[in-house]
Design a protein around this motif. Structure first.
Motif, PDB file in Angstrom:
ATOM      1  N   ARG A 129       0.881  -1.365   0.060  1.00 45.18           N
ATOM      2  CA  ARG A 129       0.003  -0.193  -0.017  1.00 45.18           C
ATOM      3  C   ARG A 129       0.772   1.056  -0.087  1.00 45.18           C
ATOM      4  O   ARG A 129       0.547   2.266  -0.642  1.00 45.18           O
ATOM      5  N   ARG A 132       2.449   1.871  -3.561  1.00 42.88           N
ATOM      6  CA  ARG A 132       1.299   2.590  -4.212  1.00 42.88           C
ATOM      7  C   ARG A 132       1.326   3.970  -4.057  1.00 42.88           C
ATOM      8  O   ARG A 132       1.303   4.833  -4.832  1.00 42.88           O
TER       9      ARG A 132
ATOM     10  N   LEU E 108     -12.769  -2.892  -5.235  1.00 42.91           N
ATOM     11  CA  LEU E 108     -11.718  -1.927  -4.691  1.00 42.91           C
ATOM     12  C   LEU E 108     -11.989  -1.232  -3.749  1.00 42.91           C
ATOM     13  O   LEU E 108     -11.256  -0.749  -2.588  1.00 42.91           O
ATOM     14  N   ASP E 112      -7.444  -4.298  -1.057  1.00 46.80           N
ATOM     15  CA  ASP E 112      -6.259  -3.615  -2.030  1.00 46.80           C
ATOM     16  C   ASP E 112      -6.228  -4.071  -3.438  1.00 46.80           C
ATOM     17  O   ASP E 112      -5.994  -3.531  -4.259  1.00 46.80           O
ATOM     18  N   LEU E 113      -6.405  -5.704  -3.475  1.00 39.35           N
ATOM     19  CA  LEU E 113      -6.310  -6.158  -4.457  1.00 39.35           C
ATOM     20  C   LEU E 113      -7.245  -6.958  -4.708  1.00 39.35           C
ATOM     21  O   LEU E 113      -7.900  -7.536  -4.026  1.00 39.35           O
ATOM     22  N   ARG E 139      -4.261  -2.827  -9.676  1.00 39.83           N
ATOM     23  CA  ARG E 139      -4.774  -3.537  -8.422  1.00 39.83           C
ATOM     24  C   ARG E 139      -5.259  -4.803  -8.656  1.00 39.83           C
ATOM     25  O   ARG E 139      -5.672  -5.501  -7.791  1.00 39.83           O
TER      26      ARG E 139
END
Lengths: 219, 219, 219, 219, 219, 219
Positions: A129, A132, E108, E112-113, E139
């Motif tokens: 995170r 990113r 989302l 996170d992914l 993502r």
């Protein structure tokens, strides 16, 4: 040279042994006449910052500490989760470094792609995170956790943790990493040896942050 | 402390006055007992690296110099165009820093968005190509050139260039820059004053690169 | 039709056999009455451009050659490392094509994701840096090197290199590549056969660059 | 040379005058002995493809046409909205080019940043969606629409549209564009003159697509 | 509460059984006094939207249907390929949701992914193009197709398809997905059970789109 | 329908009037028989979350509250700074929504580009950091703060704040925004009127988050 206050290196966990490890790791940058590099422990912190609650609690304690130390010329948040980085920057105009940011950015100054060695699998999403948010995830070769249940305190000492670091480092080198960031404040004891064995740069994030801080406060 | 060779700071243009400026800018990081910070001029270089041909010619000369100095512990390419960065890394396993990369990455360790002050409009596209290659163009608030025809040699001295720096810096701050990188090796003379006036961090890229090099070679 | 000078295809290595291969590969685009496609060898170049030093030295030689040939209507740098692309563009306003850029961009005009076949593992990081600079790394399915020690000169001839190309191509197709770029100026001899075998488009980068150049100079 | 079928350039609107303009624009690439470049009109199409419904209807008609012409060696969708690009690729394994993709990618082969001149403001969001899908929006200097109500048919002829093109081109050059793509199939008549006036490359997207197609089918 | 028209959920294929499945899946959001959730079949559509031609044909039919239903307060395109999304938005100012976009964006908002389970391998490239256009491909943890030849109609019922969903879900969880999107309108029957088994959120895209539509029309 | 606990909407500031505003804004989604939407105030919070310290303190209080309410089926953090989002997700497996994420992602389900209206200039950098972390900053048309010193409490009522919203909204529409997110939990009172005036979708982030939560818990 104008007078500069100490560079305050803040260990947000209560493990004095970790702070002592930081002192050892940073001692080569402590010059006669140079800025004092002062490592402090937050006594009321947890033994290790492992959960998100630890991170969020540490943020406030770190800010409280910073407010009591206006004499410092720069602050280094010596925990890879960088508790309170935004908060610290909102209460002081002096340079504040988080060691994940400093470590990763220093790796990018040396190589195209970087790898990260995490102490534990569970912290990888938290690191991602932040990468990113930093906007540099496109240059991550990979992040790999140490195999075996190695604690933060043990990660910088002994053959077992060293063997785990080498294994992780070889994986990352194979993934294309041209430099490796140690993803925790406590692994510095193995840095030089690992670097020599892997043949690529290995970066201790606290050392990287303090080097940046030296550049900012000295010049 | 293990013995470390000098940090070799290479000025790829032939202007000894620029090299002398580097020495002054880096002197606060020269500690008794610390690594020698040695600034060298490439005599056969052009007076200033302004064209792409200058950059490409400087790449080879820089590599030749590096090969004659295996005693150094790290190399800093003290030109914002970073001539020969890839080449240098292909001929030595020691750390090689380009000052654009080091300056920009140091800015990102301090703020969300960064700005760059270029000496001349014409070099901005060249800088942008490198930011794209670095993969951090998404965090650029903007790059602004000095108004007026100010030479590299003059960019770090005198009230005219200082006024131009302030004007550019205010624009960048307005664009959201939380830190500013001086986009040339010769502006360091104005750094501290500009930082105080703007109230945000101003980074001299050569100082940033040498600070990183100190971190890499000392620890 | 207005009169157009030749499209100058520059082989920066000294291997006349490579240049001859280019002539063969480009002959289908040489029409009666169309622009002359002229392939030239830089005699003082190395036998092959394999190291970063070769690339940087080739940059200057290529620029020198371009300056002696103002009669050309466009220039094609027929080496996948594109030595001197920025330099060439700084000394002429005529179109200058690097074959990596042209090959990759042509692949993107045909498919969502592209793959690249490199002659040797060692050149992949150099290619990746350029893809990042191009800003199209997000569409790379993968880059795979030929297995075995196949030279640039051999990469376009014989069953051994063909077999290695097929193996690499199958891997890339499996990774999702909808088109494949041959990552070297010397593989064109296998292009059509490989394309038929894989069932997806295979692009020779020099042919792609010359096709673009034809479009630019003819119209 | 192996026998190659025609390159089929499909105008999805019913304006035969637009198709005739394509023939003129592409005639310099029609060589004796070279592949036939055949421009066809879809008679049942609308006079111009301006709305999204036009685009979606044109997709199906274009596919129907392609199925009746298996003799072609490549297909060019000569409308900047590229109706039916995915569909065409799903029904033929031959190369299919959309002119927006081909024009933009050709611009990227010539310059760092590109600009686009749109006939009308309303089509810019549609173009932007495709640039995001292409993954190259990071290199867009800007897209600017012609001022005044200039039709697709008029955009390539006459002084009024030329003046509007120059105005838009100057804006884009100021925004940093190193090459400009004409954002419509009908502007080619002004290409060369505009290029000479602006001093940067101007790309007609249909010419760019046909040049790519020549490269694909000839070699 | 102001009067709101129905939320029109459009199944672009002619399988009434799929539409009936949508009704079941959406029934928990049908409240007394709340907006009517009306699911409609496009009778002239294909039994399933599997090819690109199906997608493009469905676009026009969907638009035709929307024009006959101005009484609706929002439209949901209940096919993962989102036929006619741009077209629908060009003919109505009311909210139009495509279920791929809505499903992915809802994922989302939770993790996170995200991962995606596709019914068939062949649709993955089409999905990827849309993720790139959405700008959220960075993502994506991964997209995995169901093993075995499971039809759209069968994908939401029975133990065979459930086992295939679990297998795909486990792979995606291992790849780091924190939430999973069912990549088809017909899998909702397995959603809750799969979510409980995997321990991470599983999102049915039609339910996600209707929830968003409720938010848009109610408030 | 299986029994579902309340959707807990947490206002981390102590202003009961703000919580009351949330109740009004969310009442259209409170159906007979539907999940209870329960809005709670954190009494010990600050009157408004304006500083980074407020955010970090609110994180811990929010987590404490969540731990006392295991009966809830989903949690909504009704503050645009989303205090404690990561922490909340680390202590519960139930869905946790932050309203910035939910609002922005809902906007992306409706339009290509979105805009944000912030109450105050100072919060924009904090929002930008989150958009980068979300990975959707590439689709931001712009973020604009209300002119004049309008408090969070006043931002949803009265003509002065409405006028400021319209002014900001017009700017964002001009920048290309196809949907606008209200960048604060307190502006919902103006949503519908603003949407009608601007002619593009306006999204209240708390409503958007609760709509998503309904979808997650009902189905």
């Amino acid at each position: 040279m104008r007078k500069v206050g100490p560079i305050l290196v803040i260990n947000p966990n209560s493990s004095e042994s970790v702070t002592e490890g930081l002192r050892v790791a940073l001692s080569p940058m402590q010059f006669p006449g140079g800025p004092v590099i002062e490592c402090v422990t937050i006594d009321e912190g947890p033994p290790g910052v492992v959960s998100q609650r630890h991170v969020d609690e540490a943020a406030l304690r770190t800010a409280d500490l910073i407010e009591t130390r206006p004499d410092a010329s720069a602050y280094v948040l010596a925990c890879y989760s960088q508790p309170g980085l935004d908060l610290a920057r909102s209460i002081t105009t002096k340079p504040v470094y988080g060691i994940q940011d400093a470590g990763v950015l220093s790796a990018l100054a040396l190589a195209d792609l970087f790898g990260v060695i995490a102490v534990a699998e569970g912290s990888i999403p938290r690191h991602m995170r932040n990468l990113r948010r930093l906007g540099v995830d496109g240059r991550l070769a990979g992040e790999v956790a140490l195999e075996g249940a190695i604690s933060v305190a043990d990660s910088g000492h002994g053959e077992e943790s060293y063997a785990a670091l080498v294994k992780a480092g070889l994986k990352l080198r194979h993934m294309g990493a041209g430099a490796i960031v140690l993803g925790c404040a406590g692994m510095s004891g193995h840095r030089r040896r690992l670097e020599d064995e892997l043949g690529i740069r290995v970066i201790d994030p606290t050392q990287a942050a303090v080097a940046m801080a030296l550049g900012a406060v000295l010049t």
